[in-house]
Design a protein around this motif. Structure first.
Motif, PDB file in Angstrom:
ATOM      1  N   TYR A 353       0.833  -1.204   0.000  1.00 27.65           N
ATOM      2  CA  TYR A 353       0.000   0.000   0.000  1.00 27.65           C
ATOM      3  C   TYR A 353       0.870   1.257   0.000  1.00 27.65           C
ATOM      4  N   LEU A 354       1.911   1.255   0.822  1.00 25.00           N
ATOM      5  CA  LEU A 354       2.770   2.429   0.925  1.00 25.00           C
ATOM      6  C   LEU A 354       3.572   2.645  -0.362  1.00 25.00           C
ATOM      7  N   LYS A 355       3.936   1.550  -1.038  1.00 24.50           N
ATOM      8  CA  LYS A 355       4.680   1.684  -2.291  1.00 24.50           C
ATOM      9  C   LYS A 355       3.858   2.442  -3.329  1.00 24.50           C
ATOM     10  N   ASP A 356       2.531   2.257  -3.296  1.00 27.45           N
ATOM     11  CA  ASP A 356       1.679   2.968  -4.246  1.00 27.45           C
ATOM     12  C   ASP A 356       1.638   4.466  -3.951  1.00 27.45           C
ATOM     13  N   VAL A 357       1.759   4.825  -2.671  1.00 30.59           N
ATOM     14  CA  VAL A 357       1.679   6.236  -2.270  1.00 30.59           C
ATOM     15  C   VAL A 357       3.049   6.898  -2.361  1.00 30.59           C
ATOM     16  N   CYS A 358       4.069   6.180  -1.918  1.00 35.81           N
ATOM     17  CA  CYS A 358       5.431   6.737  -1.873  1.00 35.81           C
ATOM     18  C   CYS A 358       6.303   5.923  -2.833  1.00 35.81           C
ATOM     19  N   ALA A 359       6.226   6.248  -4.115  1.00 38.78           N
ATOM     20  CA  ALA A 359       6.890   5.433  -5.124  1.00 38.78           C
ATOM     21  C   ALA A 359       8.403   5.407  -4.946  1.00 38.78           C
ATOM     22  N   ASN A 360       9.007   6.539  -4.577  1.00 38.13           N
ATOM     23  CA  ASN A 360      10.457   6.614  -4.447  1.00 38.13           C
ATOM     24  C   ASN A 360      10.838   6.265  -3.010  1.00 38.13           C
ATOM     25  N   SER A 361      10.812   4.960  -2.697  1.00 34.48           N
ATOM     26  CA  SER A 361      11.021   4.538  -1.309  1.00 34.48           C
ATOM     27  C   SER A 361      11.634   3.148  -1.279  1.00 34.48           C
ATOM     28  N   VAL A 362      12.221   2.819  -0.117  1.00 33.22           N
ATOM     29  CA  VAL A 362      12.727   1.466   0.137  1.00 33.22           C
ATOM     30  C   VAL A 362      12.252   1.035   1.514  1.00 33.22           C
ATOM     31  N   PHE A 363      12.212  -0.288   1.734  1.00 37.59           N
ATOM     32  CA  PHE A 363      11.610  -0.823   2.945  1.00 37.59           C
ATOM     33  C   PHE A 363      12.530  -1.826   3.629  1.00 37.59           C
ATOM     34  N   HIS A 364      12.394  -1.879   4.943  1.00 38.71           N
ATOM     35  CA  HIS A 364      13.013  -2.927   5.746  1.00 38.71           C
ATOM     36  C   HIS A 364      11.893  -3.634   6.497  1.00 38.71           C
ATOM     37  N   VAL A 365      11.766  -4.965   6.268  1.00 41.78           N
ATOM     38  CA  VAL A 365      10.695  -5.742   6.887  1.00 41.78           C
ATOM     39  C   VAL A 365      11.322  -6.755   7.835  1.00 41.78           C
ATOM     40  N   ALA A 366      10.804  -6.820   9.056  1.00 41.39           N
ATOM     41  CA  ALA A 366      11.273  -7.794  10.043  1.00 41.39           C
ATOM     42  C   ALA A 366      10.066  -8.281  10.839  1.00 41.39           C
ATOM     43  N   ARG A 367       9.577  -9.454  10.465  1.00 40.19           N
ATOM     44  CA  ARG A 367       8.411 -10.055  11.132  1.00 40.19           C
ATOM     45  C   ARG A 367       7.234  -9.091  11.167  1.00 40.19           C
TER      46      ARG A 367
END
Length: 544
Positions: A353-367
């Motif tokens: 969902y956030l990728k659609d709003v903030c296209a120029n972004s990167v993510f860190h996912v942990a559980r």
């Protein structure tokens, strides 16, 4: 395409000239796929569908009518196509009970004379089958060679699907690909739904299993079609599947091709998933480096940005989200980090969902946690709490979320600490599912640490502390009443009590002179205390 001969076609073989059909004419259309000699009555477990039995009746000589009926019933359940009986050797004519049982189960009985030779019948009937099996094995080998050659070349999954569609002559679709929902060769997908479904297992090809679905097209009562669905187990949910569209028949040639294609796609999809996972974890580690490593040099920072593909605008923002267990709103937050079994799927949904709003972004996912670095392009506005809340799924459970101020690349670690501080405050105040921006915290920054909480408590009047300690139910009612805009009905709904109960408790507060709810200074004190006192170690006791 080879089609197995029927029983009536088998009667035209030279070795069966002069034979007679005694009973079971209704079964003459049964297909002949195997021939076997009946030497013992217990052969049912070893029979394949489409078998024709040859017998001199020796194995059945001692059977009475009841036993014969039971035996023929077993043969019918085993899909035996016909029985050829040799007369004038042990029996001059077929026993009446035997013929009655065969006719009852539509089992053709073909009489041959004693001079007919079993080996001639078997050779003439099985020779086309042997040639067909040989051609199938040849096709099996050639399909394997073709796909192996394709694997040696560098092709995308989309190109591979198109190539496989050409091999089978049908449009193909792969559903539930990891990180990609649907890949198809269908140019204009139709609006259709499943009318019926049947699982089929082809034992000729290592137990290859697939579903045959009858499809109905919306808006048409007459139009329907069939498709084959082959499950591809990648150890994920939902199950990945290969769909073959507009199938008119399930020929053995098509089944062979699908078995090879399904195995090939299984390997390709597993390889793709493993590569994606490797890249995912590498990206995860790089994003974590940006957020936590204060020793990174500018040159290293720029290198990480290049690898991640993140923009180089001088304005950055950090967002952190932590999912809470569904019961957390009522039970407190002592076990939030690390012990609960959080749903990783929901975290990935938030990310998408956030990728659609903030296209120029990167993510860190942990559980159950998600951190995002957002590079704000020139002319774009920073992310706000309202915009953030609107982009989340409606069915998302409780969470805490912090949004940092805007800063430069060198400020990323500080921006992350801001989001962590917001989350800590939300946990302290039990302020769930309401994202906050650091610049808008104001006085709430005083709640960020246990040490600060201890100092803040010194500024709460003793009368308010005593009210909280001695009359916790009345205290909670007063706070809820104020938070609900002094509306008795909404206060009762929040507390799950009758409005008259609220009125009674407010009356008790006035009688005991605990606090003046019409005094703005005292209401400020009690609302402030309601945030602080429940988070201290003081034991609460007493009642109204």
């Amino acid at each position: 395409m080879f089609v197995p001969m029927s029983v009536s076609e088998m009667l035209e073989l030279p070795s069966l000239q002069g034979s007679r059909v005694l009973v079971g004419q209704a079964g003459l259309s049964n297909l002949v796929k195997q021939l076997n000699v009946l030497e013992a009555p217990d052969l049912a477990p070893w029979l394949a569908p489409g078998t024709v039995l040859l017998t001199s009746y020796f194995a059945l000589a001692g059977f009475d009518d009841s036993a014969l009926d039971s035996f023929i019933e077993q043969m019918s359940k085993a899909s035996v196509s016909a029985i050829i009986i040799k007369l004038d050797r042990l029996v001059s004519e077929a026993p009446r009970g035997f013929l009655h049982a065969c006719d009852k189960y539509n089992m053709p009985v073909i009489a041959i004379d004693r001079d007919a030779r079993y080996e001639n019948i078997i050779m003439e009937a099985l020779l086309p089958l042997v040639h067909h099996k040989a051609s199938l094995l040849d096709r099996h080998y050639r399909m394997n060679v073709v796909l192996d050659q394709w694997r040696l070349e560098d092709h995308s999954l989309e190109q591979t699907l198109a190539y496989c569609a050409d091999l089978v002559g049908h449009d193909l679709t792969i559903e539930n690909i990891p990180n990609q929902q649907v890949l198809t060769t269908v140019m204009e997908p139709s609006d259709e739904y499943v009318l019926s479904e049947e699982r089929q297992i082809n034992d000729n090809f290592a137990g290859f299993a697939f579903d045959v679905q009858t499809m109905a097209h919306r808006g048409s009562r007459l139009q329907s079609s069939q498709r084959i669905v082959v499950p591809i187990n990648l150890g994920t949910e939902p199950m990945c599947q290969l769909i073959v569209h507009s199938v008119t028949d399930q020929s053995e040639e098509l089944v062979i091709a699908l078995e090879h294609i399904a195995r090939y796609l299984h390997i390709e999809l597993l390889s793709q998933r493993n590569f994606d996972n490797l890249m995912y974890f590498n990206r995860n580690n790089l994003v974590d480096e940006l957020l936590t490593n204060e020793e990174l040099k500018p040159r290293n920072l720029e290198g990480i940005l290049r690898v991640l593909g993140l923009g180089i605008s001088p304005r950055y923002q950090v967002v952190q989200v932590t999912l809470l267990p569904a019961s957390e709103e009522n039970t407190g937050i002592a076990q939030i980090d690390g012990s609960a079994d959080h749903d990783h799927h929901d975290v990935m949904r938030i990310r998408n969902y956030l990728k659609d709003v903030c296209a120029n972004s990167v993510f860190h996912v942990a559980r159950h946690r998600l951190a995002m670095i957002f590079n704000i392009p020139p002319g774009a506005k920073a992310l706000t709490a309202q915009r953030f809340a609107k982009c989340l799924p409606d069915d998302l459970g409780p969470y805490v979320a912090g949004i940092s101020d805007v800063g430069g690349l060198q400020d990323l670690r500080t921006l992350r600490e801001q989001t962590q501080q917001i989350k800590d405050i939300q946990k302290t105040l039990k302020r769930y599912s309401k994202p906050m921006v650091y610049a808008e915290l104001g006085i709430l920054k005083l709640f960020d640490t246990p040490e600060a909480m201890g100092r803040i408590r010194e500024y709460i009047p003793r009368s308010i502390t005593a009210f909280h300690r001695k009359y916790p139910v009345l205290f909670d009612t007063a706070v809820t009443y104020l938070e609900q805009g002094r509306n008795t009905q909404r206060c009762a709904e929040e507390l799950v009590v009758h409005p008259k109960t609220v009125q009674y408790r407010l009356g008790r507060i006035r009688e005991l002179n605990l606090v003046d709810l019409d005094d703005s200074d005292e209401t400020l004190q009690i609302l402030f205390a309601s945030r602080v006192l429940p988070r201290t170690s003081e034991t609460i006791s007493g009642g109204p």
